[in-house]
Design an enzyme around this catalytic site. Sequence first.
Site, PDB file in Angstrom:
ATOM      1  N   GLY A   1       0.787  -1.218   0.000  1.00 49.22           N
ATOM      2  CA  GLY A   1       0.000   0.000   0.000  1.00 49.22           C
ATOM      3  C   GLY A   1       0.821   1.271   0.000  1.00 49.22           C
TER       4      GLY A   1
ATOM      5  N   CYS B   1       4.871   7.615  16.161  1.00 44.21           N
ATOM      6  CA  CYS B   1       6.016   7.720  17.062  1.00 44.21           C
ATOM      7  C   CYS B   1       7.214   8.152  16.230  1.00 44.21           C
ATOM      8  CB  CYS B   1       6.285   6.381  17.737  1.00 44.21           C
ATOM      9  SG  CYS B   1       7.528   6.461  19.034  1.00 44.21           S
TER      10      CYS B   1
END
Length: 420
Positions: A74, A344
Amino acid sequence: MGCVTPPAYLDHAATTPMSPAAVAAYTEQLAIAGNPSSLHTAGRAARRVVEEARESIAASLGARPSEVVLTAGGTEADNLAIKGLFWARRTGRPERTRVLVSAVEHHAVLDPAFWLAEHAGAEIVLLPVDATGRLDLDALAAELAAHAEETALVSVMWANNEIGTVQPVADVVRLAHAHGVPVHCDAVQAAGILPVDFGASGLDAMTVTAHKLGGPVGVGALVVGRTVDLVPVLHGGGQERGVRSGTVDAAGARAFAVALAGAVAARDAEAARLGALRDELVTGVLARVPGATLRGPAPDARTDDGGVARLPGNAHLTFDGCEGDSLLYLLDSVGVEASTGSACQAGVPQPSHVLLALGLTEHEARGALRFSFGATSTSADVARVLDVLPGVVERARAAGLASPARRSVPTGPTTVGGAA
């Protein structure tokens, strides 16, 4: 030794186990040599496998086989769509610098868009969403009315990976096409789970990947209309319509096709099953855990055309006074595997851009957990969560949380970057 209870795996939105049929197809094909671009017997056999897989993938997605460009997943497909459309649309039309994306897109869309702003003179327009994560269509319409001639493309995901919100794709296409602007859609979370029909949608390009629906990691596709121009991101042998060079993964394509066909065949029944598990979890958590809030659309909410407004397997909640990472680690220690849904960067936890776009403060957004259901999910998994979560939240709250931060949410289109 006694039996060890396996963990409750509730992170299927991140990746889901391969289906048995896909494993069988994958392992069988891995043992067969042959480059699909070779002209000898083995090569032609591999090519046949690829083209049969392409036909199957197309049929499952309401597309033509010639519209399926196989990729390594993707992220690559999103990069090809965003960069390839941007560069193609600027050929001879340098004023087309604006890239319109929703504020809640996956980083596989946001990051290539911002890369274009830094390196290729793009202007990124972040389109706002409402409190449930649904795109503000009025903002999109106003942006197109004011800047259609300067707009290269629009990219809006089919369903959000964090809070499960289903976007009004048909309305986005209608508004953009009225101005001659192409639309890309990241359908990674929707394909095989919701009714996804590329041809009926009117989209110009659509991203799908195998490992979210029971196929292997490392294979996906960009479904792109035959008349849509793309500038390649990879250069080499000219495979896949000349826009995605590289030896085609025959085993991956075959397993992808098998997994997708199986997911589509079982889609309605599985959606009902997962929705029931999701509702059981949400009802139980809200009843047992004070300060828990469901984010995204209500489980029973419907879209304007009568479809579900939320992915059936998605439950995203925030917990007052908690740090998401603390919740995640504490749950993991008692056999529940979930996700915070937050990014993160450089080892420093950051509040989710999706939750900030809904209007949450950084303080509120930090206490997030996403539970996502899939083929292996059962009522026993829900029972495990409901058994351990109250204690986990209590311990997380005792650990404390950073000071409240200011709210950070766009109230209208936010523009980033400019002409280089």
